[in-house]
Every structure is written in structure tokens, then in C-alpha cells.
Scaffold this motif. Structure first.
Motif, PDB file in Angstrom:
ATOM      1  N   GLN A 372       2.710   4.681  12.287  1.00  0.00           N
ATOM      2  CA  GLN A 372       2.630   3.901  13.819  1.00  0.00           C
ATOM      3  C   GLN A 372       1.380   2.900  13.515  1.00  0.00           C
ATOM      4  OE1 GLN A 372       2.324   6.866  16.972  1.00  0.00           O
ATOM      5  NE2 GLN A 372       4.427   7.421  16.555  1.00  0.00           N
ATOM      6  N   VAL A 373       0.585   3.246  12.356  1.00  0.00           N
ATOM      7  CA  VAL A 373      -0.597   2.416  12.254  1.00  0.00           C
ATOM      8  C   VAL A 373      -0.340   1.121  11.513  1.00  0.00           C
ATOM      9  CG1 VAL A 373      -2.923   2.238  11.275  1.00  0.00           C
ATOM     10  CG2 VAL A 373      -1.996   4.489  12.064  1.00  0.00           C
ATOM     11  N   PRO A 374      -0.678  -0.083  12.259  1.00  0.00           N
ATOM     12  CA  PRO A 374      -0.406  -1.270  11.533  1.00  0.00           C
ATOM     13  C   PRO A 374      -1.017  -1.457  10.312  1.00  0.00           C
ATOM     14  CG  PRO A 374      -1.148  -1.489  13.892  1.00  0.00           C
ATOM     15  CD  PRO A 374      -1.404  -0.236  13.586  1.00  0.00           C
ATOM     16  N   GLY A 375      -0.238  -2.022   9.451  1.00  0.00           N
ATOM     17  CA  GLY A 375      -0.750  -1.952   8.069  1.00  0.00           C
ATOM     18  C   GLY A 375      -0.471  -0.700   7.074  1.00  0.00           C
ATOM     19  N   VAL A 376       0.190   0.210   7.664  1.00  0.00           N
ATOM     20  CA  VAL A 376       0.495   1.437   7.124  1.00  0.00           C
ATOM     21  C   VAL A 376       2.021   1.627   6.831  1.00  0.00           C
ATOM     22  CG1 VAL A 376       0.410   3.935   6.902  1.00  0.00           C
ATOM     23  CG2 VAL A 376      -1.325   2.602   7.565  1.00  0.00           C
ATOM     24  N   GLU A 377       2.562   1.738   5.501  1.00  0.00           N
ATOM     25  CA  GLU A 377       3.963   2.015   5.455  1.00  0.00           C
ATOM     26  C   GLU A 377       4.003   3.481   4.605  1.00  0.00           C
ATOM     27  OE1 GLU A 377       7.428   0.458   2.494  1.00  0.00           O
ATOM     28  OE2 GLU A 377       5.854  -0.881   2.939  1.00  0.00           O
ATOM     29  N   VAL A 378       4.977   4.303   5.240  1.00  0.00           N
ATOM     30  CA  VAL A 378       5.132   5.656   4.440  1.00  0.00           C
ATOM     31  C   VAL A 378       6.267   5.440   3.383  1.00  0.00           C
ATOM     32  CG1 VAL A 378       5.960   8.019   4.594  1.00  0.00           C
ATOM     33  CG2 VAL A 378       4.493   7.039   6.296  1.00  0.00           C
ATOM     34  N   VAL A 379       5.745   5.718   2.001  1.00  0.00           N
ATOM     35  CA  VAL A 379       6.811   5.296   0.817  1.00  0.00           C
ATOM     36  C   VAL A 379       8.066   6.109   0.922  1.00  0.00           C
ATOM     37  CG1 VAL A 379       6.779   5.092  -1.662  1.00  0.00           C
ATOM     38  CG2 VAL A 379       4.992   4.069  -0.521  1.00  0.00           C
ATOM     39  N   ASN A 380       7.617   7.310   1.213  1.00  0.00           N
ATOM     40  CA  ASN A 380       8.757   8.815   0.715  1.00  0.00           C
ATOM     41  C   ASN A 380       9.612   8.632   1.694  1.00  0.00           C
ATOM     42  OD1 ASN A 380       5.839   9.379   0.009  1.00  0.00           O
ATOM     43  ND2 ASN A 380       6.775  10.602  -1.344  1.00  0.00           N
ATOM     44  N   GLY A 381      10.871   9.083   1.309  1.00  0.00           N
ATOM     45  CA  GLY A 381      11.872   9.549   2.195  1.00  0.00           C
ATOM     46  C   GLY A 381      11.766  11.022   2.225  1.00  0.00           C
ATOM     47  N   ALA A 382      12.051  11.942   1.215  1.00  0.00           N
ATOM     48  CA  ALA A 382      11.829  13.326   1.186  1.00  0.00           C
ATOM     49  C   ALA A 382      10.486  13.660   0.699  1.00  0.00           C
ATOM     50  CB  ALA A 382      12.987  14.002   0.535  1.00  0.00           C
ATOM     51  N   PHE A 383       9.962  14.572   1.413  1.00  0.00           N
ATOM     52  CA  PHE A 383       8.428  15.103   0.781  1.00  0.00           C
ATOM     53  C   PHE A 383       8.452  16.608   1.238  1.00  0.00           C
ATOM     54  CE2 PHE A 383       7.522  12.554   4.290  1.00  0.00           C
ATOM     55  CZ  PHE A 383       6.695  13.620   5.320  1.00  0.00           C
ATOM     56  N   PHE A 384       7.311  17.265   0.646  1.00  0.00           N
ATOM     57  CA  PHE A 384       7.109  18.344   1.011  1.00  0.00           C
ATOM     58  C   PHE A 384       5.718  18.526   2.074  1.00  0.00           C
ATOM     59  CE2 PHE A 384       4.547  22.419   0.030  1.00  0.00           C
ATOM     60  CZ  PHE A 384       5.245  23.432   1.079  1.00  0.00           C
ATOM     61  N   ASN A 385       4.717  18.604   1.563  1.00  0.00           N
ATOM     62  CA  ASN A 385       3.476  18.613   2.342  1.00  0.00           C
ATOM     63  C   ASN A 385       2.421  17.170   1.758  1.00  0.00           C
ATOM     64  OD1 ASN A 385       2.300  19.527  -0.033  1.00  0.00           O
ATOM     65  ND2 ASN A 385       1.128  21.090   0.872  1.00  0.00           N
ATOM     66  N   GLU A 386       3.071  16.522   0.820  1.00  0.00           N
ATOM     67  CA  GLU A 386       2.169  15.375   0.474  1.00  0.00           C
ATOM     68  C   GLU A 386       3.295  14.176   0.330  1.00  0.00           C
ATOM     69  OE1 GLU A 386      -1.181  15.239  -3.054  1.00  0.00           O
ATOM     70  OE2 GLU A 386       0.664  16.472  -3.422  1.00  0.00           O
ATOM     71  N   PHE A 387       2.518  13.015   0.668  1.00  0.00           N
ATOM     72  CA  PHE A 387       3.197  11.648   0.673  1.00  0.00           C
ATOM     73  C   PHE A 387       2.297  10.588   0.462  1.00  0.00           C
ATOM     74  CE2 PHE A 387       1.995  12.946   5.097  1.00  0.00           C
ATOM     75  CZ  PHE A 387       1.202  11.827   5.421  1.00  0.00           C
ATOM     76  N   THR A 388       2.997   9.299   0.240  1.00  0.00           N
ATOM     77  CA  THR A 388       2.296   8.184  -0.259  1.00  0.00           C
ATOM     78  C   THR A 388       2.171   7.080   0.884  1.00  0.00           C
ATOM     79  OG1 THR A 388       2.610   8.616  -2.693  1.00  0.00           O
ATOM     80  CG2 THR A 388       1.795   6.583  -2.089  1.00  0.00           C
ATOM     81  N   LEU A 389       1.077   6.516   1.260  1.00  0.00           N
ATOM     82  CA  LEU A 389       1.072   5.479   2.036  1.00  0.00           C
ATOM     83  C   LEU A 389       0.839   4.146   1.145  1.00  0.00           C
ATOM     84  CD1 LEU A 389      -0.983   7.081   4.704  1.00  0.00           C
ATOM     85  CD2 LEU A 389       1.184   7.233   4.739  1.00  0.00           C
ATOM     86  N   LYS A 390       1.651   3.107   1.613  1.00  0.00           N
ATOM     87  CA  LYS A 390       1.339   1.831   1.164  1.00  0.00           C
ATOM     88  C   LYS A 390       0.422   0.969   2.253  1.00  0.00           C
ATOM     89  CE  LYS A 390       3.355  -2.149  -0.971  1.00  0.00           C
ATOM     90  NZ  LYS A 390       4.700  -2.788  -1.464  1.00  0.00           N
ATOM     91  N   LEU A 391      -0.749   0.675   1.737  1.00  0.00           N
ATOM     92  CA  LEU A 391      -1.643   0.280   2.779  1.00  0.00           C
ATOM     93  C   LEU A 391      -1.491  -1.414   2.845  1.00  0.00           C
ATOM     94  CD1 LEU A 391      -4.923   2.320   2.553  1.00  0.00           C
ATOM     95  CD2 LEU A 391      -2.906   2.833   3.967  1.00  0.00           C
ATOM     96  N   SER A 392      -1.871  -2.020   3.700  1.00  0.00           N
ATOM     97  CA  SER A 392      -1.934  -3.567   3.702  1.00  0.00           C
ATOM     98  C   SER A 392      -3.183  -4.085   2.913  1.00  0.00           C
ATOM     99  CB  SER A 392      -1.925  -4.224   4.917  1.00  0.00           C
ATOM    100  OG  SER A 392      -3.148  -3.628   5.872  1.00  0.00           O
ATOM    101  N   LYS A 393      -4.116  -3.178   2.435  1.00  0.00           N
ATOM    102  CA  LYS A 393      -5.331  -3.418   1.761  1.00  0.00           C
ATOM    103  C   LYS A 393      -5.277  -2.702   0.850  1.00  0.00           C
ATOM    104  CE  LYS A 393      -8.034  -5.429   5.890  1.00  0.00           C
ATOM    105  NZ  LYS A 393      -9.241  -5.087   6.454  1.00  0.00           N
ATOM    106  N   GLU A 394      -6.371  -3.012  -0.295  1.00  0.00           N
ATOM    107  CA  GLU A 394      -6.762  -1.712  -1.386  1.00  0.00           C
ATOM    108  C   GLU A 394      -7.070  -0.531  -0.866  1.00  0.00           C
ATOM    109  OE1 GLU A 394      -9.236  -1.697  -5.716  1.00  0.00           O
ATOM    110  OE2 GLU A 394      -9.162  -3.461  -4.154  1.00  0.00           O
ATOM    111  N   ALA A 395      -6.614   0.308  -1.349  1.00  0.00           N
ATOM    112  CA  ALA A 395      -6.975   1.735  -0.812  1.00  0.00           C
ATOM    113  C   ALA A 395      -8.409   2.287  -1.229  1.00  0.00           C
ATOM    114  CB  ALA A 395      -6.091   2.747  -1.562  1.00  0.00           C
ATOM    115  N   ARG A 396      -8.694   1.897  -2.340  1.00  0.00           N
ATOM    116  CA  ARG A 396     -10.091   2.619  -2.719  1.00  0.00           C
ATOM    117  C   ARG A 396     -11.346   2.275  -1.699  1.00  0.00           C
ATOM    118  NH1 ARG A 396     -11.364   2.859  -9.262  1.00  0.00           N
ATOM    119  NH2 ARG A 396     -12.390   4.582  -8.491  1.00  0.00           N
ATOM    120  N   PRO A 397     -11.462   1.104  -1.263  1.00  0.00           N
ATOM    121  CA  PRO A 397     -12.519   0.631  -0.594  1.00  0.00           C
ATOM    122  C   PRO A 397     -12.316   1.328   0.880  1.00  0.00           C
ATOM    123  CG  PRO A 397     -11.678  -1.328  -1.706  1.00  0.00           C
ATOM    124  CD  PRO A 397     -10.872  -0.222  -2.100  1.00  0.00           C
TER     125      PRO A 397
END
Length: 452
Positions: A372-397
């Protein structure tokens, strides 16, 4: 114990024996940039014991304890609740001091612990047999590749892009000395685990395909078709499990006909512990047991017909196999194996399934909230307790900024895959039974502010 230093003559004799001209020749494989050219700047040459204790305590105080802030780190090392009774059990003198039983039959308690551990791990991984533990998950993964080479007489291993990059790095290090060819690639930031692409790579030179389950992005794939393709080409399928709690909810790799299943047991009983010690899991089909590294404990009866335990298989170099050993990794992490076994015993099958359910439900709720957060997309369809987000900005900073705010937001893919531009915006988030709704809300609000 007295310290008896070597003389120059002693050193020269030792160097001559190993064929080195100088001590520096022993370190030629260490990159020049990693070597010290002199004393560490700013570090005193000597200090009192009290001064060292004070300084080290101050350094330790800079660490952020995993349980003190919202914690979403995963990628192969997970924060789970470890019952206090586990520590009580492993601190008992008969367990804490008993390590490798070189006269094994007199250490019946230690052997029984190993036997029970093997039974639990075999059931968890879905394999016919499991050994009495290994050093950690990454080295167990390499040992499986070496085992596949011995079985197939081939030396090309296909490593899934979804395999943890640290596991890949260990395999590459070892392959330099064995001649194995490793086919590797970085993952793509989408929900496709790439099983069809792996199948397309298998040929008559392939010894094995190594696939992580769930993989580094948290994706879960059906491995059945991949196993069939491997076997059609007389290759082996190696499955790597870095989160064993997941196997309380999803099919085991052995059920999908994986030949060798390895993994990391840290999640159960061991804890994070600043990266170690951990415990490697290793299981396989019964027909390959004589090529399995490590040790295998078996159940038997003594001369009086009483139940007893023995070391059935000892293929490590420190045993009678010597240079014919299937492995030269001596550390089997028996104490950590005991901790894992104690935790699994306390949970039982029903408890493990319930723990897995709690993990998955919590992660699903967190993924829904973060989506629901603007700029956040959940990559996974199926997952267990870990999933990947695609952010609108570089993740490390973003990760650094949130750490400064007291939130350990996850693992940025840019850290694991430097230079891979399409992964720079990826953030892997892990949610376990220790994660609260307040933790998730804090992460969601902080991400919203940093991405605005």
C-alpha cells in the motif's frame, strides 16, 4: 600450557617441507588489497587488560541487537524465537564437552543425539538419509556439488540464479581447485524462478543443477519438472534450503525427487550469533549414501541385545579414509546440531507446522501492508516468510536511512549483487514469529517517508 616459539631453523625446515621459500609465499592466494603492510594505524602496540576490555565493550555497544528494533533481515539467516530450554539442554556438561567421539562407542549419549538429529533432518528434507551435520549451509552446498561430480563423473554444475550469492561464492572458491565448471547468473527482479531456463541448460556434460528453495528472492517453485529433466540427462538435482521452517508448510525437496538436499539449520535452535557458528544439513537418496560426506550414525544392538549406536559411516579425512575421504571439512557443528534437534523435539511435527503457519500469515499481512506504500511493489506471487520489494528508489540508501531511524528494513539486493543495475531497487524482507504488527507499521511509515 607453555608457549614454545619456533626458532628460525624450525621455520626454515617447515617451509622447506611444504616447498615454500618464505612465509609470505603461504599467503599468495590472499589478494594484495586484503593484506596488511604494517601495524594497524591508530591501534596501540600494547595496552592493559582492563583497557582492552573497556575499549572492546565500547565497540560492542555500537551494535544494534536484533531484538531491540523492528527487524526484517533474512537472506539465509533468520531471527526466530529459541526456547530457553534449548540453551539449558546444550549447556549440560555431557553435551557441551562431547564433540567428535574418536572412540565413538563409549559416547552413547552423543551418538544417540546424532542419530535423532539425522532422523529429524531426513524427515524434514524428505530424503532417505541425512548425515550427522556439517559446517554450514554454504559449505554443505559445495560438498553436494563435489558429490555429484563423483557420482556422475562429470564436472559441470548449473547453479540457479536464485541461489544465494554467498553460496555461489563458496562454490567458485572451491571450484578453482577441483576444475569444476560452474554456470552462474544473477537473478531477475520478477516472480519467475527460472525453472524452464534451467531445464534448457541441462546437457550430457551436466553433473548437477543446484536450486534454492525458497530462493534468494523468496520465490517458491515446483521442482518436479526440473528433477525429471536432470534424471533424463543422468544429472542430479541438488536443492538448497536456507529456511528450514518453510518445510513445515511447503513440500520437501525430497518429495519432488531431488537427489541431494542441503541447507542451513540456523533457524531452529541456533540463533543469529553474528554469523556463526551455524549448522549444515545434508541429506540424499539411499543409493548415494556411500558418496555422502560427513558422518552417519546408526542404530544396532550390543552383545546382550541392548539398543546401541555406532558410527556407521565415517568418510571424513580425519578418520580412516585419509586422502580417499569424500570431504576434508572436519567441523560438523555437533553442539549446534543438538540445539536444532532440541528445538525440533520441543516443537514436534504439529508445532513446526503451526510455527510455519504463523510465519507465513505474518509475512502475507506484512506484504499486503507494504504494497500500500507509494513507490513499493511486491515482486512475489507465492512466498513463505520472505519476499522481495521493488522500490521506486535505490534500496541501499533507503536501508541505511531506516537503520539510522532504528529500523533494520531488510537486505538490499544491490548489496548482494553490486553492479547489477536492475537489482539495485530490490529489497528482501523477512517476517518471522518475532515480528509484530507495530514493527510492520513502523517499516511501512518509514518507507513512505523515505520514498516520498
Amino acid at each position: 600450557m607453555r608457549y614454545l616459539p619456533l626458532t628460525d631453523t624450525d621455520r626454515q625446515a617447515m617451509l622447506a617441507t611444504v616447498g615454500a621459500a618464505t612465509i609470505d609465499d603461504l599467503f599468495v592466494d590472499v589478494p594484495e588489497a586484503a593484506r596488511l603492510s604494517g601495524p594497524i594505524a591508530g591501534l596501540p602496540m600494547h595496552a592493559s587488560e582492563m583497557a582492552v576490555e573497556r575499549h572492546m565493550s565500547a565497540l560492542a555497544g555500537k551494535n544494534v541487537a536484533a531484538g531491540s528494533v523492528p527487524f526484517f533481515l533474512g537472506c539465509g539467516a533468520y531471527k526466530h524465537h529459541v526456547p530457553a530450554s534449548v540453551d539449558h539442554i546444550i549447556q549440560r556438561g555431557e553435551f557441551l564437552t562431547a564433540y567428535t567421539p574418536y572412540q565413538p562407542e563409549i559416547a552413547q549419549g552423543t551418538l544417540q543425539v546424532m542419530f535423532e538429529f539425522q532422523t529429524q533432518v531426513a524427515r524434514l528434507l524428505g530424503t532417505d538419509v541425512a548425515n550427522a551435520s556439517m559446517y554450514d549451509g554454504s559449505t554443505a552446498c559445495w560438498e553436494a556439488i563435489g558429490m555429484a561430480r563423483r557420482i556422475t563423473k562429470r564436472a559441470k554444475a548449473i547453479l540457479s540464479p536464485g541461489l544465494h550469492p554467498h553460496y555461489v561464492s563458496v562454490a567458485k572458491t572451491m571450484a578453482k581447485y577441483t576444475g569444476d565448471a560452474l554456470d552462474t547468473a544473477a537473478p531477475t527482479l520478477n516472480d519467475d524462478a527460472g525453472i524452464d531456463a534451467l531445464i534448457a541448460k541441462i546437457d550430457g556434460d551436466t553433473s548437477c543443477v543446484v536450486v534454492q528453495y525458497p530462493d534468494i528472492l523468496g520465490r517458491i517453485a515446483d521442482l518436479t519438472a526440473l528433477a525429471d529433466a536432470c534424471h533424463a540427462n543422468k544429472a542430479l538435482l541438488i536443492a538448497v534450503v536456507t529456511e528450514p521452517v518453510a518445510l513445515g508448510a511447503i513440500r520437501s525437496p525430497g518429495e519432488m525427487d531431488a537427489d541431494i538436499v542441503v541447507g542451513e539449520g540456523q533457524s531452529l535452535g541456533v540463533g543469529l550469533q553474528f554469523g556463526g557458528p551455524y549448522v549444515g544439513l545434508f541429506g540424499c537418496k539411499d543409493k548415494y549414501v556411500r558418496q555422502m560426506p560427513g558422518r552417519l550414525c546408526g542404530e544396532t544392538v550390543d552383545a546382550e541385545g541392548k539398543r546401541g549406536f555406532v558410527l556407521t559411516l565415517s568418510t571424513r579425512e580425519q578418520h580412516i579414509r585419509r586422502e580417499k575421504a569424500t570431504s576434508n571439512i572436519c567441523t560438523s557443528s555437533v553442539l549446534c546440531a543438538l540445539a536444532m534437534s532440541a528445538h525440533m523435539t520441543l516443537l514436534g511435527e504439529a508445532g513446526l507446522r503451526r510455527l510455519a503457519e504463523i510465519n507465513h500469515l505474518g509475512a502475507s499481512a506484512a506484504a499486503d501492508r507494504l504494497a500500500q506504500v507509494p513507490g513499493v511493489e511486491v515482486v512475489n506471487g507465492a512466498f513463505f516468510n520472505e519476499f522481495t520489494l521493488k522500490l521506486s528508489k535505490e534500496a541501499r540508501p533507503i536501508v541505511r536511512a531506516l537503520a539510522d531511524r532504528g529500523i533494520l528494513a531488510g537486505v538490499s539486493l544491490g548489496r548482494l549483487y553490486p553492479g547489477e543495475g536492475d537489482l539495485a531497487n530490490g529489497l528482501v524482507v523477512a517476517v518471522t514469529e518475532t515480528t509484530t504488527q507495530d514493527d510492520v507499521e513502523a517499516l511501512a511509515q518509514a518507507l513512505a517517508e523515505e520514498l516520498a
